[in-house]
Scaffold this motif. Structure first.
Motif, PDB file in Angstrom:
ATOM      1  N   UNK B 163      14.458  48.130 -35.709  1.00 38.48           N
ATOM      2  CA  UNK B 163      14.336  46.694 -35.930  1.00 38.48           C
ATOM      3  C   UNK B 163      15.604  45.967 -35.498  1.00 38.48           C
ATOM      4  N   UNK B 164      16.757  46.493 -35.921  1.00 34.39           N
ATOM      5  CA  UNK B 164      17.988  45.751 -35.605  1.00 34.39           C
ATOM      6  C   UNK B 164      18.252  45.734 -34.104  1.00 34.39           C
ATOM      7  N   UNK B 165      18.025  46.860 -33.414  1.00 32.94           N
ATOM      8  CA  UNK B 165      18.314  46.809 -31.979  1.00 32.94           C
ATOM      9  C   UNK B 165      17.251  45.990 -31.250  1.00 32.94           C
ATOM     10  N   UNK B 166      16.021  46.000 -31.737  1.00 24.65           N
ATOM     11  CA  UNK B 166      14.968  45.203 -31.103  1.00 24.65           C
ATOM     12  C   UNK B 166      15.288  43.725 -31.161  1.00 24.65           C
ATOM     13  N   UNK B 167      15.689  43.251 -32.341  1.00 23.87           N
ATOM     14  CA  UNK B 167      16.006  41.835 -32.452  1.00 23.87           C
ATOM     15  C   UNK B 167      17.311  41.489 -31.746  1.00 23.87           C
ATOM     16  N   UNK B 168      18.207  42.469 -31.615  1.00 29.88           N
ATOM     17  CA  UNK B 168      19.455  42.228 -30.877  1.00 29.88           C
ATOM     18  C   UNK B 168      19.137  41.863 -29.427  1.00 29.88           C
ATOM     19  N   UNK B 169      18.248  42.659 -28.791  1.00 28.35           N
ATOM     20  CA  UNK B 169      17.927  42.380 -27.393  1.00 28.35           C
ATOM     21  C   UNK B 169      17.059  41.142 -27.235  1.00 28.35           C
ATOM     22  N   UNK B 170      16.175  40.918 -28.225  1.00 27.11           N
ATOM     23  CA  UNK B 170      15.308  39.745 -28.126  1.00 27.11           C
ATOM     24  C   UNK B 170      16.149  38.473 -28.129  1.00 27.11           C
ATOM     25  N   UNK B 171      17.222  38.502 -28.903  1.00 31.72           N
ATOM     26  CA  UNK B 171      18.112  37.353 -28.970  1.00 31.72           C
ATOM     27  C   UNK B 171      18.637  36.999 -27.573  1.00 31.72           C
ATOM     28  N   UNK B 172      18.894  38.030 -26.762  1.00 34.31           N
ATOM     29  CA  UNK B 172      19.397  37.776 -25.404  1.00 34.31           C
ATOM     30  C   UNK B 172      18.348  37.043 -24.584  1.00 34.31           C
ATOM     31  N   UNK B 173      17.082  37.453 -24.741  1.00 39.63           N
ATOM     32  CA  UNK B 173      16.020  36.777 -23.992  1.00 39.63           C
ATOM     33  C   UNK B 173      15.879  35.339 -24.473  1.00 39.63           C
ATOM     34  N   UNK B 174      15.960  35.148 -25.795  1.00 40.00           N
ATOM     35  CA  UNK B 174      15.835  33.788 -26.312  1.00 40.00           C
ATOM     36  C   UNK B 174      16.985  32.909 -25.813  1.00 40.00           C
ATOM     37  N   UNK B 175      18.164  33.505 -25.657  1.00 40.42           N
ATOM     38  CA  UNK B 175      19.276  32.735 -25.093  1.00 40.42           C
ATOM     39  C   UNK B 175      18.943  32.271 -23.676  1.00 40.42           C
ATOM     40  N   UNK B 176      18.296  33.151 -22.900  1.00 35.49           N
ATOM     41  CA  UNK B 176      17.898  32.760 -21.551  1.00 35.49           C
ATOM     42  C   UNK B 176      16.883  31.620 -21.613  1.00 35.49           C
ATOM     43  N   UNK B 177      15.917  31.733 -22.537  1.00 37.57           N
ATOM     44  CA  UNK B 177      14.930  30.653 -22.688  1.00 37.57           C
ATOM     45  C   UNK B 177      15.632  29.339 -23.003  1.00 37.57           C
ATOM     46  N   UNK B 178      16.628  29.435 -23.875  1.00 35.37           N
ATOM     47  CA  UNK B 178      17.325  28.218 -24.281  1.00 35.37           C
ATOM     48  C   UNK B 178      18.069  27.612 -23.095  1.00 35.37           C
ATOM     49  N   UNK B 179      18.670  28.485 -22.280  1.00 38.56           N
ATOM     50  CA  UNK B 179      19.373  27.988 -21.101  1.00 38.56           C
ATOM     51  C   UNK B 179      18.410  27.262 -20.170  1.00 38.56           C
ATOM     52  N   UNK B 184      14.377  27.741 -27.880  1.00 40.80           N
ATOM     53  CA  UNK B 184      14.158  29.181 -28.049  1.00 40.80           C
ATOM     54  C   UNK B 184      12.678  29.517 -28.149  1.00 40.80           C
ATOM     55  N   UNK B 185      11.908  28.614 -28.685  1.00 39.96           N
ATOM     56  CA  UNK B 185      10.452  28.791 -28.680  1.00 39.96           C
ATOM     57  C   UNK B 185       9.811  27.412 -28.622  1.00 39.96           C
ATOM     58  N   UNK B 186       8.456  27.366 -28.547  1.00 43.80           N
ATOM     59  CA  UNK B 186       7.744  26.082 -28.429  1.00 43.80           C
ATOM     60  C   UNK B 186       8.264  25.259 -27.241  1.00 43.80           C
ATOM     61  N   UNK B 187       8.289  25.884 -26.081  1.00 41.58           N
ATOM     62  CA  UNK B 187       8.980  25.288 -24.949  1.00 41.58           C
ATOM     63  C   UNK B 187       8.267  24.105 -24.316  1.00 41.58           C
ATOM     64  N   UNK B 188       6.925  24.171 -24.214  1.00 42.36           N
ATOM     65  CA  UNK B 188       6.174  23.177 -23.436  1.00 42.36           C
ATOM     66  C   UNK B 188       6.788  23.046 -22.048  1.00 42.36           C
ATOM     67  N   UNK B 189       7.044  24.158 -21.421  1.00 37.45           N
ATOM     68  CA  UNK B 189       7.787  24.173 -20.159  1.00 37.45           C
ATOM     69  C   UNK B 189       6.845  24.225 -18.961  1.00 37.45           C
ATOM     70  N   UNK B 190       5.790  25.008 -19.061  1.00 37.09           N
ATOM     71  CA  UNK B 190       4.827  25.082 -17.966  1.00 37.09           C
ATOM     72  C   UNK B 190       3.855  23.918 -18.130  1.00 37.09           C
ATOM     73  N   UNK B 191       3.813  23.050 -17.139  1.00 38.56           N
ATOM     74  CA  UNK B 191       3.003  21.831 -17.233  1.00 38.56           C
ATOM     75  C   UNK B 191       1.967  21.831 -16.124  1.00 38.56           C
ATOM     76  N   UNK B 192       0.862  21.102 -16.321  1.00 39.28           N
ATOM     77  CA  UNK B 192      -0.091  20.989 -15.214  1.00 39.28           C
ATOM     78  C   UNK B 192       0.628  20.473 -13.968  1.00 39.28           C
TER      79      UNK B 192
END
Lengths: 251, 445
Positions: B163-179, B184-192
């Motif tokens: 669990x701890x290592x899984x969430x450690x790496x997920x945090x890195x992906x969420x940082x990319x999403x934020x960038x 971090x979530x609920x992006x509404x990024x892909x639009x018609x």
């Protein structure tokens, strides 16, 4: 190139499915007949009654869903349509398919509701059809389509042939009964419960048709168009924003 | 001493004796059941339980430790998103559906947007950069979603390090999403018509260093779990479901691929330009929870491969448009976060406020009224981390969806709980459900 279209080994060549805009995939070979009228739109800009200074107040337009197509449909659509025609004729109910609509590269078979269970069995078991997977089953409520208010839409997938079709049945609001396909597709269990929950469609033959998302004692069926969205006005810095279903809508 | 308000309560009903367990009251329960002298116990597990993978309620009928019947109770997270979408414009719909399956928001957006684009007839007009960016976001999302699946699945069987290592790496992906998207979530990024924004400066470098790091970190999961005797003992042969069972129950995704059948919509029915990418479909042949774990582990490697290819392609596409040409659909401006923290584009404001009345009218119409989508219905399925996700979108030619229904793989796959867990032990129910990886936000919508 049609994105998302079937591209497997048995998929038809891209030409057959080429489409631009809302044209049919095979171009002029498909002649559209009048589609289902599901409502009318009056005026413009969401203004109703007096006070319409736009000059569009008298505008009346019919809302029409894409109409039936006539063969050839193009690509593998014809194979499936003929195989289904053959299968239903062999089983003794060749009037089961009421119409075929080809639109934006997808094919829809409108099936008589009392034949749905038999047609589903044929679609799954016939060698040339083999739609083994029921991907989705849900409802659509067309309140203005008299005697066909409730539609049940099934999305079928054939992994053998790498094809997808849509099967649609309609039932009147006064008699919202549709045969269940759980016996053929066990996955329909929850999907049918959800459709019952949200639209009030009664699936005859379902092993246990109870609400699934809403509480057991919930009154009404929330996804129907006559069921209000609900909500309260929100006040922010002195201004009041009405709930979403009471805001201006554009017609 | 006053009475403990959290102590177990007992009551008699027509169905028999009911015990309410609240923790630290195991002894009174055990003695109560022993008094009753019956082997059959119906356990109501959840909806607030740390091992049920979300607000899922399980109704388990037990004979000793053996589960004789298992049923799911869902609906605790039903938020009426589909109904709400009927009251918003086509573009606003993205903001709603991204909240469904909250672990794979980009897939919800993509499924909806692809269907809308098919109805609009603009599938072929999506720019290359928008397509590659969509694939990039989806594959990064697949990695983060599989990480949560493996992490929470580990936690539920007591493997807390997973669990701890899984969430450690997920945090890195969420940082990319934020960038890239600002959230971090609920992006509404892909639009018609494309995506909301171009890549910010430095995003590709961040992704490149993430790839390099993940190539070091992913082997840790394999080293920790693959041959771990405790981990294997808990997962091996648990939650068995063979191919015909999968087809009958409409199972897709890692559950289907763990039976050895290489069905992946990215390959079988390519969308969003997936046919231009090089990757393999991962399968396993044990049809059990361990196989599903291995499929997910392998799929993260394949997603990393696709992300790498995306980065290479995006490096050549700097400055390319990320929205369709059609000004009747494309959002009028490309917004950036300004000094005041608001999304603004000073050039655009100058243009509509100072230079062109028509541009102002156009902006106003598109933002308030939105565009119209030709009448019809479309269903574009995509391969989400959990299986086939499709949006059945119906339009009556108006500025709002007439109906948007999501075929969510969590909802469909959760039906397999009964067949996967009946006849097994109580502890295996948890493993079986974790191997399905249901996300209740997607199940209940």
């Amino acid at each position: 190139m049609t994105q998302g279209g079937p591209k497997g080994p048995d998929a038809p060549d891209d030409k057959g499915l080429e489409h631009t805009g809302t044209q049919d995939p095979s171009g002029d070979s498909v002649r559209e007949t009048g589609g289902e009228v599901v409502g009318t739109r009056q005026g413009m800009f969401g203004v109703r009654g007096t006070g319409d200074t736009s000059g569009y107040g008298g505008l009346t337009r019919q809302v029409t869903m894409p109409g039936s197509s006539t063969p050839p449909f193009g690509g593998w659509f014809d194979e499936v349509a003929q195989a289904l025609q053959q299968a239903t004729a062999d089983a003794g109910f060749d009037d089961a398919v009421e119409g075929v609509v080809v639109h934006v590269g997808e094919i829809t078979f409108h099936v008589k509701r009392e034949r749905l269970a038999e047609v589903a069995r044929l679609l799954r078991d016939s060698e040339s059809l083999r739609f083994e997977v029921l991907a989705s089953l849900s409802g659509v409520h067309y309140p203005d389509e008299t005697n066909r208010e409730l539609h049940v839409v099934l999305h079928l997938l054939s992994m053998t042939h790498n094809r997808r079709i849509r099967v649609e049945v309609a039932a009147p609001d006064a008699d919202p009964h549709v045969p269940s396909v759980v016996a053929t597709y066990p996955t329909a269990d929850w999907h049918e419960r959800e459709t019952f929950d949200f639209f009030g469609v009664v699936f005859d033959g379902h092993p246990g048709l109870t609400r699934i998302e809403m509480p057991d004692d919930w009154p009404g069926h929330p996804q129907r168009k006559d069921y209000p969205l609900g909500g309260i006005p929100v006040e922010y810095k002195g201004a009041t924003v009405p709930p979403p279903d009471e805001r201006r809508s554009y017609n | 001493m006053t009475a403990d308000p959290y102590a177990a309560t007992e009551s008699e009903t027509t169905e028999g004796r009911v015990f309410t367990v609240t923790g630290q009251d195991w002894d009174s329960l055990v003695s109560g059941v022993a008094e009753e002298g019956e082997d059959r116990v119906v356990v109501n597990m959840g909806p607030q339980h740390p091992s049920t993978h979300g607000v899922l309620r399980l109704i388990l009928e037990l004979e000793g430790e053996t589960v004789t019947e298992a049923r799911c109770g869902i609906g605790y997270l039903h938020t009426g998103i589909e109904k709400n979408m009927e009251y918003r414009s086509w573009v606003q719909g993205v903001t709603f559906c991204t909240r469904m399956d909250y672990l794979s928001p980009f897939y919800n957006e993509a499924a909806y947007v692809f269907s809308v684009e098919r109805l609009l007839g603009i599938e072929d007009d999506i720019t290359e950069k928008a397509r590659v960016m969509r694939v990039l976001m989806m594959e990064l999302n697949r990695i983060s979603s599989h990480l949560v699946c493996i992490a929470t699945g580990g936690m539920e069987i007591g493997a807390l390090t997973v669990m701890t290592i899984g969430f450690r790496e997920r945090e890195l992906v969420l940082d990319l999403f934020e960038t890239i998207t600002g959230l971090r979530m609920n992006h509404a990024f892909i639009r018609p018509g494309g995506v909301a924004q171009d890549l910010p400066a430095g995003a590709l470098d961040d992704i490149t260093s993430f790839i390099a790091l993940m190539k070091k970190r992913l082997p840790e999961y394999a080293a920790l779990c693959n041959a771990n005797p405790i981990f294997k003992a808990r997962l091996d042969g648990v939650g068995h479901l063979d191919l015909s069972g999968c087809l009958a129950l409409g199972m897709t995704g890692p559950v289907l691929r763990s039976t050895g059948y290489p069905w992946d919509l990215r390959r079988a029915q390519p969308y969003a330009g997936y046919d231009e990418f090089d990757f393999d479909v991962c399968t396993w042949d044990t049809a059990d929870a361990y196989g599903r774990f291995r499929v997910r582990l392998d799929e993260m490697w394949e997603s990393l491969r696709i992300v790498e290819q995306c980065v290479t392609r995006l490096a050549d596409l700097e400055g390319a448009p990320v929205m369709v040409e059609d000004k009747k659909i494309a959002w009028p401006s490309q917004l950036a976060i300004g000094q005041d923290g608001m999304g603004n584009s000073l050039d655009h404001i100058r243009h509509i406020m100072g230079e062109s009345m028509e541009a102002l009218i156009h902006h106003f119409k598109l933002v308030t009224e939105g565009f119209r989508v030709p009448a019809g219905q479309a269903y574009v399925p995509i391969e989400s981390p959990r299986g086939e996700l499709g949006a059945h979108v119906v339009s009556d030619g108006g500025t709002r969806p007439f109906r948007a229904h999501f075929r969510d793989p969590s909802f469909t796959n959760l039906q397999a709980t009964s067949v996967m867990s009946e006849g097994g032990q109580v502890a295996d129910v948890i493993v079986a459900i974790a191997s399905i990886d249901p996300v209740m936000g997607g199940v209940d919508r």
